[in-house]
Scaffold this motif. Structure first.
Motif, PDB file in Angstrom:
ATOM      1  N   SER A  65      -6.624  -4.361   1.737  1.00 24.29           N
ATOM      2  CA  SER A  65      -6.932  -3.647   2.973  1.00 24.29           C
ATOM      3  C   SER A  65      -8.133  -4.251   3.670  1.00 24.29           C
ATOM      4  N   ASP A  78      -5.633  -2.525  -3.915  1.00 19.67           N
ATOM      5  CA  ASP A  78      -5.316  -2.096  -2.559  1.00 19.67           C
ATOM      6  C   ASP A  78      -6.526  -2.277  -1.648  1.00 19.67           C
ATOM      7  N   LEU A 125       0.834  -1.200   0.000  1.00 17.98           N
ATOM      8  CA  LEU A 125       0.000   0.000   0.000  1.00 17.98           C
ATOM      9  C   LEU A 125       0.868   1.250   0.000  1.00 17.98           C
ATOM     10  N   PHE A 135      -1.608   2.789   5.517  1.00 16.75           N
ATOM     11  CA  PHE A 135      -2.928   3.086   4.946  1.00 16.75           C
ATOM     12  C   PHE A 135      -3.281   4.559   5.124  1.00 16.75           C
TER      13      PHE A 135
END
Length: 566
Positions: free
Chosen positions: A492, A488, A472, A525
């Motif tokens: 996630s 992503d 990420l 993130f």
């Protein structure tokens, strides 16, 4: 100590000569040498005649005493080096009194092997002493002496050392003979001292290894342009045992770090081609790299190539396709053997990080082939780290995850490499994450409690969470597309679901390694997808999973494609 500080000029006769000429013990001789060193480096210098007498006496003494203890010989040579440095600008009748050191050393080089070793040690110690800042004296004076030494003598010393190496290589080497082995070692140390000289007075921090460029003086250009110079050191590497070949590779690291501006464009291309040919030869005959010292220096050598040369220049080298394949294979093998010289992996990852980061700037029509090899490097890192967990747990080895500083450094390097052909990396991570999360969930529901299998599974999940956060973070260092953002989101979502799953088992099933990995992931993130610079239409924000309430609707990733049970 007080005796050494209060020593007077007469001490040379009262202490130095009587002790050195008698049958005193080696430690008494060392004391005499130390006293002489204190004497000649006083702020109030001795008369020039006395300093010349001391130098000549010590030169004669070490020439006539071949069986001196090594530490006594080293201490006496240091006195010669200090005398030479401090008297570098002493003039009498238009003649520099202390600059004939090379002439004096030539007499040693024409003698026995022991005499030759002593002569080389004198030059090596002098080169080091000239490079050493004495903070008790004005720095401007030190720089003036060092600059004069660089301009008048250093190149001659390097040429002399290279000629000695050619003579050594041209004769049958009997490395079982300790004297010959010691001679080769001292000559290589001399070359290394010449190449690591502080040419421009930068006093650079040695810890900043990756950014180092060797500022070779312009008059040395012809020596570096001769192909025989590089060939000499590559030939030496293949001819010498690991203890000595490691020093050869250290010298080659400096050759690879030579400043770009020393050459014209065509000369630089030729020089680079010779370096690449040497790399190919080493990788095709990798037996010497099984030694940790050689392996470490070779990894540094590879990293320096990319530090000083652009990817566009590398791809133009004829041997590039074959060499990049060999380097990729070498890197993959290194990552798979994660327990072997782990500190050297930093340099390999640095090489690939810089190579991949340079892809957008390559204008050459020649293929760089990184889209082929970078995914393989990423896959090797991921799979090797997951496979290491079981070995660490079952054999009670030091866990690499406990060294968070090294882990973070490697992950930050990997993040750029992982975004090259990102689809392959993402597919692999999704597959591994789903499989390991399912195994973890089943173990939690089993009645066995905390087991070795649970410890292994938690270690694997910790690595996977770190790796998801890493890829990420790579979005900020590499060109991304909407499809990459959607990937992503897929990754996630799995981590956020795992957080939810773990929350249901607290505090019984808490794990420090997983929690630290989650902090890394959340930080990556946040940097990538949360903040003022966030693109609100990113595909990582398409939907809000009904089972997740850990984030606001703005920052909740898509969960499409997830197979994890919660």
């Amino acid at each position: 100590m007080h005796l050494q500080q209060e020593v007077e000029p007469e001490t040379l006769k009262l202490v130095g000569q009587p002790v050195l000429t008698s049958r005193a013990t080696s430690y008494a001789q060392l004391l005499a040498a130390t006293c002489l060193s204190k004497l000649v480096t006083r702020i109030s210098p001795l008369p020039v005649e006395q300093r010349i007498d001391i130098r000549n006496y010590i030169l004669n003494y070490v020439a006539t005493q071949p069986k001196l203890a090594p530490f006594v010989l080293q201490a006496l040579i240091q006195v010669i080096a200090k005398l030479t440095k401090l008297g570098w600008f002493e003039v009498q009748k238009d003649e520099f009194l202390f600059r004939d050191i090379i002439t004096n050393v030539q007499k040693f080089l024409q003698g026995t092997v022991e005499h030759c070793i002593t002569g080389v040690m004198i030059l090596s110690e002098l080169t080091q002493e000239m490079n050493l800042v004495d903070y008790s004296r004005p720095s401007a004076k030190h720089r003036k002496i060092a600059t004069s030494f660089r301009d008048t003598s250093l190149k001659d010393i390097l040429v002399l050392a290279c000629s000695l190496l050619k003579e050594i290589l041209g004769k049958p080497l009997n490395l079982q003979d300790q004297s010959q082995q010691n001679l080769v070692m001292q000559v290589l140390k001399l070359v290394l001292n010449c190449l690591t000289f502080d040419f421009i007075g930068s006093s650079a921090d040695e810890s900043v290894d990756d950014l180092c460029t060797v500022q070779i003086p312009a008059p040395w250009r012809t020596l570096f342009l001769e192909p025989e110079t590089l060939d000499l050191f590559f030939n030496l590497y293949h001819s010498l045992p690991p203890l000595l070949s490691q020093l050869v590779l250290s010298c080659l690291v400096q050759f690879a770090s030579t400043r770009r501006s020393l050459f014209s464009s065509s000369e630089r291309a030729k020089y680079l081609s010779n370096l690449i040919k040497g790399v190919k030869r080493i990788l095709e005959n990798p037996q010497g790299l099984s030694d940790p010292g050689n392996y470490h220096e070779f990894c540094r050598f590879l990293a320096r190539l990319k530090t000083n040369y652009q990817l566009g220049e590398l791809v133009m080298v004829e041997e590039y396709p074959e060499v990049i394949r060999l380097i990729a294979d070498f890197t993959i093998t290194s990552l798979q053997h994660w327990e072997f010289a782990p500190n050297s992996v930093h340099y390999l990852l640095t090489l690939w990080q810089r190579m991949v980061a340079s892809v957008p700037f390559v204008k050459s029509t020649q293929p760089h082939l990184l889209d082929t090899y970078a995914p393989e490097i990423t896959k090797a890192f991921i799979t090797s780290r997951l496979e290491s967990v079981a070995i660490v747990v079952r054999d009670h080895l030091d866990d690499p995850l406990d060294d968070t500083a090294t882990v973070f450094q490697q992950l930050e390097q990997l993040c750029t490499v992982s975004r090259c052909e990102y689809e392959k990396t993402c597919t692999l991570l999704i597959q591994l994450f789903d499989q390991n999360a399912q195994n973890y969930q089943e173990l939690r529901h089993s009645a066995s409690g905390i087991t070795v299998d649970m410890a292994i599974q938690e270690g694997r999940l910790a690595w996977l969470i770190y790796l998801v956060g890493t890829v990420l973070g790579g979005r900020l260092t590499y060109t991304s597309t909407d499809e990459h953002d959607a990937m992503d989101g897929e990754l996630s979502c799995r981590v956020f679901q795992l957080i939810s799953l773990m929350d249901t088992g607290l505090p019984r099933h808490s794990n420090e390694k997983i929690e630290l990995a989650l902090l890394w992931f959340l930080d990556q993130f946040r940097k990538t997808y949360v903040g003022d610079q966030l693109q609100r239409n990113s595909k990582s924000y398409l939907s809000q999973p009904k089972d997740l309430h850990l984030l606001s609707p703005l920052a909740t990733p898509t969960c499409s494609g997830s197979h994890m049970k919660t």
